[in-house]
Design an enzyme around this catalytic site. Structure first.
Site, short mmCIF file in Angstrom:
data_model
loop_
_atom_site.label_atom_id
_atom_site.label_comp_id
_atom_site.label_asym_id
_atom_site.label_seq_id
_atom_site.Cartn_x
_atom_site.Cartn_y
_atom_site.Cartn_z
N LEU A 97 -24.87 -0.55 -10.51
CA LEU A 97 -25.49 -0.91 -9.23
C LEU A 97 -27.01 -0.94 -9.40
O LEU A 97 -27.67 -1.91 -9.03
CB LEU A 97 -25.10 0.12 -8.15
CG LEU A 97 -25.75 -0.05 -6.78
CD1 LEU A 97 -25.24 -1.31 -6.09
CD2 LEU A 97 -25.46 1.17 -5.88
N GLU A 99 -30.86 -1.22 -10.62
CA GLU A 99 -31.64 -2.19 -11.41
C GLU A 99 -33.05 -1.62 -11.63
O GLU A 99 -33.45 -0.69 -10.93
CB GLU A 99 -31.71 -3.53 -10.68
CG GLU A 99 -30.33 -4.14 -10.50
CD GLU A 99 -30.37 -5.50 -9.81
OE1 GLU A 99 -31.48 -6.00 -9.52
OE2 GLU A 99 -29.28 -6.04 -9.58
N PRO A 100 -33.81 -2.22 -12.56
CA PRO A 100 -35.15 -1.69 -12.83
C PRO A 100 -36.00 -1.56 -11.56
O PRO A 100 -36.67 -0.56 -11.36
CB PRO A 100 -35.75 -2.69 -13.81
CG PRO A 100 -34.57 -3.32 -14.48
CD PRO A 100 -33.46 -3.33 -13.47
N ILE A 129 -27.41 2.88 -16.61
CA ILE A 129 -25.96 2.85 -16.44
C ILE A 129 -25.28 3.80 -17.44
O ILE A 129 -25.46 3.66 -18.66
CB ILE A 129 -25.41 1.41 -16.61
CG1 ILE A 129 -26.17 0.45 -15.69
CG2 ILE A 129 -23.90 1.38 -16.35
CD1 ILE A 129 -26.22 0.84 -14.22
N ARG A 240 -29.09 42.93 -22.21
CA ARG A 240 -30.51 43.01 -22.57
C ARG A 240 -31.14 44.29 -21.99
O ARG A 240 -31.06 44.51 -20.76
CB ARG A 240 -31.25 41.78 -22.02
CG ARG A 240 -32.74 41.80 -22.19
CD ARG A 240 -33.15 41.56 -23.61
NE ARG A 240 -34.60 41.45 -23.76
CZ ARG A 240 -35.22 41.49 -24.93
NH1 ARG A 240 -34.51 41.60 -26.06
NH2 ARG A 240 -36.52 41.38 -24.99
N GLY A 311 -35.85 35.34 -19.99
CA GLY A 311 -37.22 35.50 -20.49
C GLY A 311 -37.51 34.50 -21.60
O GLY A 311 -37.06 33.34 -21.55
N GLU A 335 -26.75 9.07 -8.38
CA GLU A 335 -25.88 8.73 -7.23
C GLU A 335 -26.58 9.01 -5.90
O GLU A 335 -25.95 9.43 -4.93
CB GLU A 335 -24.52 9.42 -7.34
CG GLU A 335 -23.78 8.93 -8.58
CD GLU A 335 -22.29 9.15 -8.55
OE1 GLU A 335 -21.71 9.17 -7.46
OE2 GLU A 335 -21.71 9.29 -9.64
N SER A 338 -31.98 13.49 -3.62
CA SER A 338 -31.87 14.43 -2.49
C SER A 338 -32.45 13.82 -1.22
O SER A 338 -31.91 13.99 -0.12
CB SER A 338 -32.62 15.72 -2.82
OG SER A 338 -31.92 16.44 -3.81
N GLU A 339 -33.54 13.06 -1.38
CA GLU A 339 -34.17 12.44 -0.20
C GLU A 339 -33.20 11.44 0.44
O GLU A 339 -33.08 11.37 1.67
CB GLU A 339 -35.48 11.74 -0.59
CG GLU A 339 -36.62 12.67 -0.99
CD GLU A 339 -36.48 13.24 -2.41
OE1 GLU A 339 -35.59 12.78 -3.16
OE2 GLU A 339 -37.24 14.16 -2.77
C1 LIG Z 1 -28.70 10.03 -16.20
C2 LIG Z 1 -28.56 8.96 -15.15
C3 LIG Z 1 -27.35 8.28 -15.02
C4 LIG Z 1 -27.20 7.27 -14.08
N1 LIG Z 1 -26.03 6.55 -14.03
C5 LIG Z 1 -25.94 5.47 -13.20
C6 LIG Z 1 -24.78 4.63 -13.24
O1 LIG Z 1 -23.82 4.88 -13.98
N2 LIG Z 1 -24.76 3.53 -12.44
C7 LIG Z 1 -25.79 3.20 -11.61
O2 LIG Z 1 -25.71 2.18 -10.92
N3 LIG Z 1 -26.92 3.98 -11.55
C8 LIG Z 1 -27.01 5.10 -12.34
N4 LIG Z 1 -28.14 5.89 -12.30
C9 LIG Z 1 -29.25 5.51 -11.43
C10 LIG Z 1 -29.50 6.46 -10.27
O3 LIG Z 1 -28.49 6.33 -9.31
C11 LIG Z 1 -30.90 6.17 -9.74
O4 LIG Z 1 -31.82 6.66 -10.70
C12 LIG Z 1 -31.16 6.81 -8.40
O5 LIG Z 1 -30.40 6.19 -7.41
C13 LIG Z 1 -32.66 6.76 -8.00
O6 LIG Z 1 -33.19 5.49 -8.17
P1 LIG Z 1 -34.60 5.31 -8.96
O7 LIG Z 1 -34.45 6.08 -10.22
O8 LIG Z 1 -34.90 3.87 -9.05
O9 LIG Z 1 -35.65 6.04 -8.04
P2 LIG Z 1 -36.46 5.40 -6.80
O10 LIG Z 1 -35.51 4.78 -5.84
O11 LIG Z 1 -37.58 4.58 -7.31
O12 LIG Z 1 -37.05 6.72 -6.13
C14 LIG Z 1 -38.24 7.36 -6.57
C15 LIG Z 1 -38.55 8.51 -5.59
O13 LIG Z 1 -38.79 7.95 -4.28
C16 LIG Z 1 -37.91 8.56 -3.33
N5 LIG Z 1 -37.54 7.59 -2.30
C17 LIG Z 1 -37.08 6.32 -2.45
N6 LIG Z 1 -36.82 5.77 -1.26
C18 LIG Z 1 -37.09 6.71 -0.32
C19 LIG Z 1 -37.02 6.75 1.11
N7 LIG Z 1 -36.58 5.71 1.83
N8 LIG Z 1 -37.40 7.90 1.73
C20 LIG Z 1 -37.83 8.98 1.01
N9 LIG Z 1 -37.93 9.00 -0.32
C21 LIG Z 1 -37.55 7.88 -0.98
C22 LIG Z 1 -36.71 9.02 -4.15
O14 LIG Z 1 -35.99 10.04 -3.48
C23 LIG Z 1 -37.39 9.48 -5.43
O15 LIG Z 1 -37.88 10.80 -5.26
C24 LIG Z 1 -28.29 6.94 -13.22
C25 LIG Z 1 -29.50 7.65 -13.32
C26 LIG Z 1 -29.66 8.64 -14.28
C27 LIG Z 1 -30.98 9.35 -14.38
#
Ligand SMILES: Cc1cc2nc3c(=O)[nH]c(=O)nc-3n(C[C@H](O)[C@H](O)[C@H](O)COP(=O)(O)OP(=O)(O)OC[C@H]3O[C@@H](n4cnc5c(N)ncnc54)[C@H](O)[C@@H]3O)c2cc1C
Length: 354
Positions: A97, A99-100, A129, A240, A311, A335, A338-339
């Site tokens: 799902l 994308e960059p 992914i 410990r 420690g 997935e 937290s936000e």
């Molecule tokens: C190890 C790993 C495995 C993964 N596996 C998959 C996978 O199998 N398939 C897949 O599709 N994706 C996968 N992901 C992607 C993952 O779901 C995304 O990294 C995640 O959804 C966050 O997107 P982003 O990294 O682009 O962050 P961004 O969306 O750019 O967010 C950056 C920051 O801005 C905050 N932010 C963004 N929008 C808001 C808002 N409206 N209000 C407040 N704060 C906001 C975020 O909370 C975050 O703190 C994976 C990621 C990792 C690290």
């Protein structure tokens, strides 16, 4: 620890886990799965993650994202073709799902699928992914309508080896280093219409439903990591000695253990509540987001305190807590961050008034 250090993704292990019934935990037996409940599934992910977060993450992505999506939204023919391969562990699944340019804002995806005669042509990239390179089959959500339009994306099943589909860059990560995270690239990738899942335009809706279940598994992953870090801490604090006493006898350390145990128990109850609702077919979007949000934050807090209890030794790779500490952070990001969970919870409260 060796896999983590070398960033080895142990693909063969997943075949063995398939033999144990762990690759299609909630998939009906008719399709080769174990036919167990979501509560059973939470238990599986938690137990595995209490030893290794990476394997727990890969197991969760395979079960609830790729395999779960086909189970929920695949046609009878698609289920008969793919679920036995995935549930047995012969094939490993990926789900694309993100994308960059679009993570949290996944609805704004740029990867497109354009109709071409009787099939579709996919172009674009998915990133982050899990099993982006090693997955034998991927569920891909691609845009089939105008940017920002409603119902503008569709889900497709793309097999590894399809011309125009390739794995890209593998990420060098802080934690979860034995779970492969990589790009998937689509360059004029042609697939027949029979690989489409559900109606055209239903992709984002399907993805959100799949993520409801996926978030419960990330809550379970968080719980497992927290449990592993907690158990290591209890053992170490008893062994410990400083000032001629076990460090567990100091109130400053024992209160940490009490907080860890209490927060883990609360996170477990939230996770089981969400899994129970899912098992009963009841709405659980809010409860899944609450479980994922709370359990992931607990996981980071518990793993951080575990390093503190160890420690200086906790800061080395001779003990497992530094790995739990690094692995735990993924749980507050993957997935849905937290936000984003808080946005989902608040939206559901406004809808339902609770
Ligand atoms: C190890 C790993 C495995 C993964 N596996 C998959 C996978 O199998 N398939 C897949 O599709 N994706 C996968 N992901 C992607 C993952 O779901 C995304 O990294 C995640 O959804 C966050 O997107 P982003 O990294 O682009 O962050 P961004 O969306 O750019 O967010 C950056 C920051 O801005 C905050 N932010 C963004 N929008 C808001 C808002 N409206 N209000 C407040 N704060 C906001 C975020 O909370 C975050 O703190 C994976 C990621 C990792 C690290």
């Amino acid at each position: 620890m060796e896999w983590d250090e070398a960033q080895t993704f142990p693909k063969e292990l997943f075949k063995e886990m398939g033999n144990l019934g762990l690759m299609g935990v909630t998939i009906p037996e008719a399709y080769g799965g174990a036919g167990l409940t979501y509560i059973d599934y939470v238990t599986v992910i938690k137990e595995v993650a209490s030893v290794c977060g990476s394997i727990g993450l890969s197991l969760a992505a395979h079960n609830s994202l790729c395999t779960g999506h086909i189970n929920l939204f695949g046609s009878e023919e698609q289920k008969r073709k793919y679920l036995p391969l995935l549930a047995s562990g012969q094939w490993l699944g990926a789900w694309g799902l993100t994308e960059p340019g679009t993570g949290s804002d996944a609805g704004n995806m740029q990867c497109t699928a354009v109709r071409d005669g009787s099939g579709w042509v996919l172009n674009g990239a998915k990133c982050w992914i899990t099993h982006g390179r090693s997955g034998d089959v991927a569920v891909v959500i691609a845009r089939t309508g105008e940017p920002r339009a409603k119902e503008n994306s569709t889900a497709f099943i793309v097999e590894r080896g399809t011309a125009g589909f390739a794995g890209g860059k593998k990420e060098n990560k802080l934690g979860m280093r034995a779970s492969e995270t990589a790009e998937m690239i689509f360059d004029n990738c042609r697939i027949p219409d029979s690989q489409r899942m559900g109606p055209v335009g239903d992709g984002f809706h399907q993805a959100m439903k799949v993520l409801d279940g996926g978030r419960i598994s990330i809550a379970a992953l968080s719980l497992g990591i927290a449990q592993g870090a907690f158990e290591a801490s209890v053992k170490y604090a008893g062994e410990r000695h400083q000032f001629d006493k076990p460090i567990a006898s100091f109130q400053g350390i024992s209160f940490k253990l009490a907080d860890m145990a209490t927060e883990i128990a609360a996170a477990e109850l939230l996770t089981m509540q969400a899994a129970n609702l899912k098992d009963r077919g009841l709405p659980m979007t809010k409860e899944a987001a609450m479980a994922k949000y709370y359990a992931s934050e607990v996981s980071v807090r518990v793993a951080t305190e575990a390093v503190q209890i160890f420690g200086g030794y906790g800061y080395t790779k001779d003990f497992p807590v530094e790995k739990f500490y690094r692995d735990s952070k993924l749980c507050t990001i993957g997935e849905g961050t937290s936000e984003i969970q808080k946005i989902v919870i608040a939206r559901e409260i406004r809808k339902g008034g609770r």
